[in-house]
Design a protein around this motif. Structure first.
Motif, PDB file in Angstrom:
ATOM      1  N   GLY A  27      16.136 -54.765 -35.431  1.00 42.52           N
ATOM      2  CA  GLY A  27      16.754 -55.675 -34.487  1.00 42.52           C
ATOM      3  C   GLY A  27      15.727 -56.397 -33.640  1.00 42.52           C
ATOM      4  N   ALA A  28      16.234 -57.161 -32.684  1.00 40.84           N
ATOM      5  CA  ALA A  28      15.373 -58.067 -31.923  1.00 40.84           C
ATOM      6  C   ALA A  28      14.556 -57.383 -30.843  1.00 40.84           C
ATOM      7  CB  ALA A  28      16.226 -59.165 -31.290  1.00 40.84           C
ATOM      8  N   GLY A  29      14.850 -56.137 -30.519  1.00 45.19           N
ATOM      9  CA  GLY A  29      14.071 -55.430 -29.501  1.00 45.19           C
ATOM     10  C   GLY A  29      14.899 -54.496 -28.654  1.00 45.19           C
ATOM     11  N   ASP A  30      16.049 -54.951 -28.187  1.00 44.10           N
ATOM     12  CA  ASP A  30      16.954 -54.113 -27.412  1.00 44.10           C
ATOM     13  C   ASP A  30      17.464 -52.983 -28.306  1.00 44.10           C
ATOM     14  OD1 ASP A  30      19.039 -52.951 -25.994  1.00 44.10           O
ATOM     15  OD2 ASP A  30      19.872 -54.856 -25.299  1.00 44.10           O
ATOM     16  N   PRO A  31      17.251 -51.712 -27.930  1.00 41.92           N
ATOM     17  CA  PRO A  31      17.729 -50.617 -28.774  1.00 41.92           C
ATOM     18  C   PRO A  31      19.230 -50.666 -29.025  1.00 41.92           C
ATOM     19  CG  PRO A  31      16.218 -49.795 -27.103  1.00 41.92           C
ATOM     20  CD  PRO A  31      16.503 -51.223 -26.756  1.00 41.92           C
ATOM     21  N   GLY A  32      19.977 -51.298 -28.118  1.00 42.25           N
ATOM     22  CA  GLY A  32      21.418 -51.405 -28.304  1.00 42.25           C
ATOM     23  C   GLY A  32      21.809 -52.280 -29.477  1.00 42.25           C
ATOM     24  N   LEU A  33      20.877 -53.089 -29.986  1.00 38.59           N
ATOM     25  CA  LEU A  33      21.158 -53.943 -31.130  1.00 38.59           C
ATOM     26  C   LEU A  33      20.868 -53.256 -32.456  1.00 38.59           C
ATOM     27  CD1 LEU A  33      19.730 -57.343 -29.804  1.00 38.59           C
ATOM     28  CD2 LEU A  33      22.111 -56.571 -29.863  1.00 38.59           C
ATOM     29  N   LEU A  34      20.387 -52.037 -32.403  1.00 39.38           N
ATOM     30  CA  LEU A  34      20.161 -51.271 -33.626  1.00 39.38           C
ATOM     31  C   LEU A  34      21.503 -50.981 -34.301  1.00 39.38           C
ATOM     32  CD1 LEU A  34      17.478 -49.994 -34.785  1.00 39.38           C
ATOM     33  CD2 LEU A  34      18.311 -47.825 -33.873  1.00 39.38           C
ATOM     34  N   THR A  35      21.577 -51.142 -35.617  1.00 41.80           N
ATOM     35  CA  THR A  35      22.823 -50.865 -36.319  1.00 41.80           C
ATOM     36  C   THR A  35      22.991 -49.362 -36.544  1.00 41.80           C
ATOM     37  OG1 THR A  35      21.858 -51.003 -38.542  1.00 41.80           O
ATOM     38  CG2 THR A  35      22.631 -53.067 -37.534  1.00 41.80           C
ATOM     39  N   LEU A  36      24.226 -48.956 -36.806  1.00 40.76           N
ATOM     40  CA  LEU A  36      24.488 -47.538 -37.084  1.00 40.76           C
ATOM     41  C   LEU A  36      23.743 -47.087 -38.336  1.00 40.76           C
ATOM     42  CD1 LEU A  36      28.325 -47.223 -36.346  1.00 40.76           C
ATOM     43  CD2 LEU A  36      26.431 -46.344 -34.979  1.00 40.76           C
ATOM     44  N   ALA A  52       4.451 -53.595 -35.309  1.00 36.49           N
ATOM     45  CA  ALA A  52       4.065 -53.639 -33.900  1.00 36.49           C
ATOM     46  C   ALA A  52       5.228 -53.991 -32.983  1.00 36.49           C
ATOM     47  CB  ALA A  52       2.935 -54.650 -33.709  1.00 36.49           C
ATOM     48  N   LEU A  53       6.203 -54.756 -33.486  1.00 35.92           N
ATOM     49  CA  LEU A  53       7.293 -55.214 -32.635  1.00 35.92           C
ATOM     50  C   LEU A  53       8.418 -54.200 -32.490  1.00 35.92           C
ATOM     51  CD1 LEU A  53       7.567 -58.979 -33.677  1.00 35.92           C
ATOM     52  CD2 LEU A  53       6.453 -57.993 -31.665  1.00 35.92           C
ATOM     53  N   VAL A  54       8.281 -53.041 -33.105  1.00 35.26           N
ATOM     54  CA  VAL A  54       9.281 -51.979 -32.943  1.00 35.26           C
ATOM     55  C   VAL A  54       8.974 -51.218 -31.662  1.00 35.26           C
ATOM     56  CG1 VAL A  54      10.289 -49.905 -33.932  1.00 35.26           C
ATOM     57  CG2 VAL A  54       9.606 -51.791 -35.432  1.00 35.26           C
ATOM     58  N   SER A  55       9.936 -51.171 -30.759  1.00 34.87           N
ATOM     59  CA  SER A  55       9.695 -50.592 -29.436  1.00 34.87           C
ATOM     60  C   SER A  55       9.636 -49.066 -29.485  1.00 34.87           C
ATOM     61  CB  SER A  55      10.802 -51.016 -28.470  1.00 34.87           C
ATOM     62  OG  SER A  55      12.038 -50.414 -28.819  1.00 34.87           O
ATOM     63  N   ASP A  56       8.996 -48.493 -28.465  1.00 41.61           N
ATOM     64  CA  ASP A  56       8.936 -47.035 -28.333  1.00 41.61           C
ATOM     65  C   ASP A  56      10.336 -46.459 -28.154  1.00 41.61           C
ATOM     66  OD1 ASP A  56       6.182 -47.049 -28.541  1.00 41.61           O
ATOM     67  OD2 ASP A  56       5.850 -47.065 -26.371  1.00 41.61           O
ATOM     68  N   GLU A  57      11.222 -47.205 -27.506  1.00 37.41           N
ATOM     69  CA  GLU A  57      12.593 -46.725 -27.287  1.00 37.41           C
ATOM     70  C   GLU A  57      13.328 -46.551 -28.612  1.00 37.41           C
ATOM     71  OE1 GLU A  57      11.172 -48.689 -23.607  1.00 37.41           O
ATOM     72  OE2 GLU A  57      11.205 -49.277 -25.727  1.00 37.41           O
ATOM     73  N   ILE A  58      13.069 -47.438 -29.549  1.00 37.58           N
ATOM     74  CA  ILE A  58      13.705 -47.309 -30.861  1.00 37.58           C
ATOM     75  C   ILE A  58      13.063 -46.175 -31.655  1.00 37.58           C
ATOM     76  CG2 ILE A  58      13.941 -48.454 -33.101  1.00 37.58           C
ATOM     77  CD1 ILE A  58      14.524 -51.034 -31.566  1.00 37.58           C
ATOM     78  N   LEU A  59      11.752 -46.066 -31.609  1.00 38.67           N
ATOM     79  CA  LEU A  59      11.077 -44.980 -32.322  1.00 38.67           C
ATOM     80  C   LEU A  59      11.494 -43.618 -31.787  1.00 38.67           C
ATOM     81  CD1 LEU A  59       7.495 -46.491 -32.657  1.00 38.67           C
ATOM     82  CD2 LEU A  59       9.131 -46.085 -34.511  1.00 38.67           C
ATOM     83  N   ALA A  60      11.824 -43.554 -30.502  1.00 39.25           N
ATOM     84  CA  ALA A  60      12.251 -42.289 -29.896  1.00 39.25           C
ATOM     85  C   ALA A  60      13.577 -41.798 -30.457  1.00 39.25           C
ATOM     86  CB  ALA A  60      12.355 -42.443 -28.389  1.00 39.25           C
ATOM     87  N   LEU A  61      14.325 -42.665 -31.135  1.00 43.57           N
ATOM     88  CA  LEU A  61      15.603 -42.279 -31.722  1.00 43.57           C
ATOM     89  C   LEU A  61      15.433 -41.592 -33.074  1.00 43.57           C
ATOM     90  CD1 LEU A  61      17.602 -45.544 -30.910  1.00 43.57           C
ATOM     91  CD2 LEU A  61      17.757 -43.345 -29.721  1.00 43.57           C
ATOM     92  N   ALA A  62      14.220 -41.576 -33.589  1.00 41.08           N
ATOM     93  CA  ALA A  62      13.971 -40.984 -34.900  1.00 41.08           C
ATOM     94  C   ALA A  62      14.032 -39.461 -34.843  1.00 41.08           C
ATOM     95  CB  ALA A  62      12.606 -41.422 -35.413  1.00 41.08           C
ATOM     96  N   ARG A  63      14.205 -38.860 -35.992  1.00 39.46           N
ATOM     97  CA  ARG A  63      14.151 -37.403 -36.109  1.00 39.46           C
ATOM     98  C   ARG A  63      12.796 -36.915 -35.602  1.00 39.46           C
ATOM     99  NH1 ARG A  63      13.332 -33.457 -40.558  1.00 39.46           N
ATOM    100  NH2 ARG A  63      12.279 -35.093 -41.721  1.00 39.46           N
TER     101      ARG A  63
END
Length: 269
Positions: A27-36, A52-63
């Motif tokens: 997604g564009a950056g906001d973790p809320g725009l990540l799809t299920l 590089a454009l993947v935020s730490d907040e999104i990476l934190a959602l990983a296993r």
């Protein structure tokens, strides 16, 4: 591996099998725009190869056990070579790992996902495409700029400001401007001067509205509204820098009407 139990759609999500590569749009950056489906991939991956454009907040959602491999590309800085990235995906899959190739935006919109998918297919590796919300549309929406408006435009042009390999000037900017369609530019800040100069020299109206949306959909989002004639000087004066989306056309005008009540409009430059 089962999908997270808290997802109501978990029984309907596809199984992520060992030896597969999922090309996932973050997604564009906001973790809320990540799809299920993207979240499902992150929480089942063994290894995440990310940009590089993947935020730490999104990476934190990983296993938590997932291994991360950074392969980001930044202009003017040492970067991983695309061929090396693709070959690493193949090698990881052949190690019977669940591999997520995580890209900002959508993997098939200026994300080289097509190249990677073609090479995976050639190597006999099974893969899945997980589309993401592209920044060229989401970033403008967050800034209060619709990509299309009924009665105003029947189309929109998505283009990259970055030249193709072995092609210094791969697009006819003057001809694009002559279509009258709004133009949404990715990766254009480095060559904005050249692009704008070409358009103006070939008769584009210098009063054409322009918006530069920096760090789209993030808490640091900032929007500069200007004109084609003034955007080069204004961008320098306000310190506009990549990553940014540039919108050229009358679609920019609606922002003035919307911005005072738009919660996610971001700051003004």
């Amino acid at each position: 591996m089962n999908a997270p139990a808290f997802l109501p759609l978990a029984p309907h999500l596809p199984s992520f099998e060992p030896g597969q590569v999922w090309l996932v749009g973050a997604g564009a950056g906001d973790p809320g725009l990540l799809t299920l489906l993207a979240l499902h991939a992150l929480q089942n991956a063994d290894v995440i190869v990310h940009d590089a454009l993947v935020s730490d907040e999104i990476l934190a959602l990983a296993r938590p056990q997932a291994r991360r491999a950074f392969v980001g590309k930044r202009g003017g800085h040492p970067s991983a070579h695309q061929d090396d990235i693709t070959e690493s995906l193949i090698e990881l899959a052949r190690q019977n790992l669940r591999v997520v190739r995580l890209k900002g935006g959508d993997p098939f919109v200026f994300g080289r996902g097509g190249e990677e998918a073609a090479r995976l297919a050639e190597a006999g590796v099974f893969f899945r495409i997980v589309p993401g919300v592209t920044s060229g549309l989401a970033g403008l929406a967050y800034a209060g700029i619709p990509a299309t408006t009924r009665g105003a435009n029947r189309g929109v042009i998505l283009a990259t400001g970055h030249p193709c390999a072995n092609d210094e000037e791969s697009l006819d900017w003057a001809r694009l401007a002559q279509t009258g369609l709004p133009i949404i530019l990715y990766m254009a800040m480095k060559r904005l001067d050249i692009i704008v100069e070409t358009m103006l020299n070939d008769g584009a109206d210098p009063k054409t509205p322009v918006a530069i949306v920096e760090e789209a959909t993030s808490p640091r989002q900032r929007t500069l509204v200007t004109t084609l004639g003034a955007c080069r000087e204004d961008a320098k004066a306000h310190g506009c820098a990549a990553p940014a989306i540039v919108a050229i056309g009358t679609i920019v005008n609606l922002r003035e009407q919307l911005q005072d009540f738009l919660i996610n409009a971001g700051a003004r430059a």
